[in-house]
Design an enzyme around this catalytic site. Sequence first.
Site, PDB file in Angstrom:
ATOM      1  N   TYR A 185      33.058  52.984  40.004  1.00 33.23           N
ATOM      2  CA  TYR A 185      33.361  51.575  39.719  1.00 33.23           C
ATOM      3  C   TYR A 185      33.843  51.378  38.283  1.00 33.23           C
ATOM      4  CZ  TYR A 185      33.009  46.679  38.608  1.00 33.23           C
ATOM      5  OH  TYR A 185      33.318  45.418  38.173  1.00 33.23           O
TER       6      TYR A 185
ATOM      7  N   HIS B 250      43.078  38.133  33.398  1.00 30.20           N
ATOM      8  CA  HIS B 250      41.819  37.501  33.014  1.00 30.20           C
ATOM      9  C   HIS B 250      41.963  36.569  31.809  1.00 30.20           C
ATOM     10  CE1 HIS B 250      40.212  40.195  35.884  1.00 30.20           C
ATOM     11  NE2 HIS B 250      38.978  40.247  35.447  1.00 30.20           N
TER      12      HIS B 250
END
Length: 507
Positions: free
Chosen positions: A54, A84
């Site tokens: 991850y 973002h």
Amino acid sequence: MKKVVIDGNSLTLEEVIKVARKNYKVELSEEAKKRVIKSRSIVDNIVENDEVVYGITTGFGKFSDVTISGEDCKTLQRNLIISHACGYGNNLATDEVRTAMLLRANALSKGYSGIRLETLNTLIEMLNKGVHPVIPEKGSLGASGDLAPLSHMVLPMLGEGEAEYEGKVLSGKEAMKKAGIETIELVAKEGLALINGTQIMTAVGALALYDGINLVKISDIASALTLEALRGIRDAFDPRTHNIRPHKGQINTAKNILNLVEGSSLITNQGEIRVQDAYTLRCIPQIHGASKDALNYVKERVEIEINSVTDNPIVTEEGQVISGGNFHGQPMALSFDFLGIAMAELANVSERRLERLINYQLNDLPAFLVKHGGLNSGFMITQYAAAALVSENKILAHPASVDSIPSSANQEDHVSMGTIAARKGRDIIRNCERVLATEILAACQAIDFRKDFNLGKGTKVAYETVREAVNFIEEDVVMYKELEKVQQLIVEGKVVNNVEEVVKVIY
């Protein structure tokens, strides 16, 4: 050269202020460099071996089950930053931006984030050369960290976004070029390492905390001046009362008041003029002391956080990659809510003392502290303005941390709102500065109506500091200008610094 050496473990609030507001240079310790290099080598091995981990070879949030190939890792990291970077609102102040950059660099220097040393050095070089990314203050949920605002911090590193350089806002690319700093291309894990953390909320909150510490000292000085102006009773500050309820802040406040008014001819004994003072005078140690104890708690939390790893996943010394939740801002959210509440109370009690100074029904002074009342309004409306700020603080003091909105398709189903808590705490403190400035100016005005007196050892210095900037108000003037002068004395630390040359004010 004035500098602060960071190693991820020993940064203090005082050192943060040196970098944020006094432009100290930042240097990475040799041990930190070794840790960063070792951590990066582990990430490189994961990418080379096509392991599914991850944040390194997967997408983010709900996309954690999407595997990313080695050749797409660079694109993934760039996309992470530009997608973002969706903040909104007023931009963070320069000292807040500098603090966020410092705290992110310090966290990365612990060697658990897998970032390349050259990438970390780019961030530090920007800080040292004064390239300050433009960061909107709104848009963070406080988990997964401060993703949106920290993405704005990273944009100029990529030649994107905007940055302030030498007093001008430029494109990120132009600011980096003018400062002589090479832009970079992020590789596996680096984008997430840079933005997945609590550094925006902690930066805003840490600076607010530092200013709050100055204000709790000011609150003692202001209340001591008011106590003298109103011929208050010293008995309530007798250490025998406070030693049997031994909260540290309460004991320290009582000591401060007695030290500040030492030698005053205005302070009275119990029964000399009246038997008791109102709570806002008699209970100063209990009220101020509780706020001091709150700030000491917050300072302890902040100094843990500024030396912590707050991103995810972490790369352990043994070579493991662990996905956890250190990005969650709850410890800071609760702390900064507590900071805001504590500071709002100082403004509350200050405004009530202001009322006792200007209300002729509660004292033996001229109404609204002015000669020729009616023709002149004197300090009448200063209390209105202070009351408005106090009321606003009550709204702002509602805890942000009690709220949560799920995000990322409910994968991130509890968030802290810690950045909102930090900003609210900061705004409460700005309001508190003005309320305390108003009380101080009114107390000095009230003292000038007294005859044949000696002020205390500490209050005399505070009074003289104010009178160097603002004269006795004989008739109505443009009042906000006078209040701004006193507020500036508070913000610059002149009142506290001058008083502490003769009396140490402890918090």
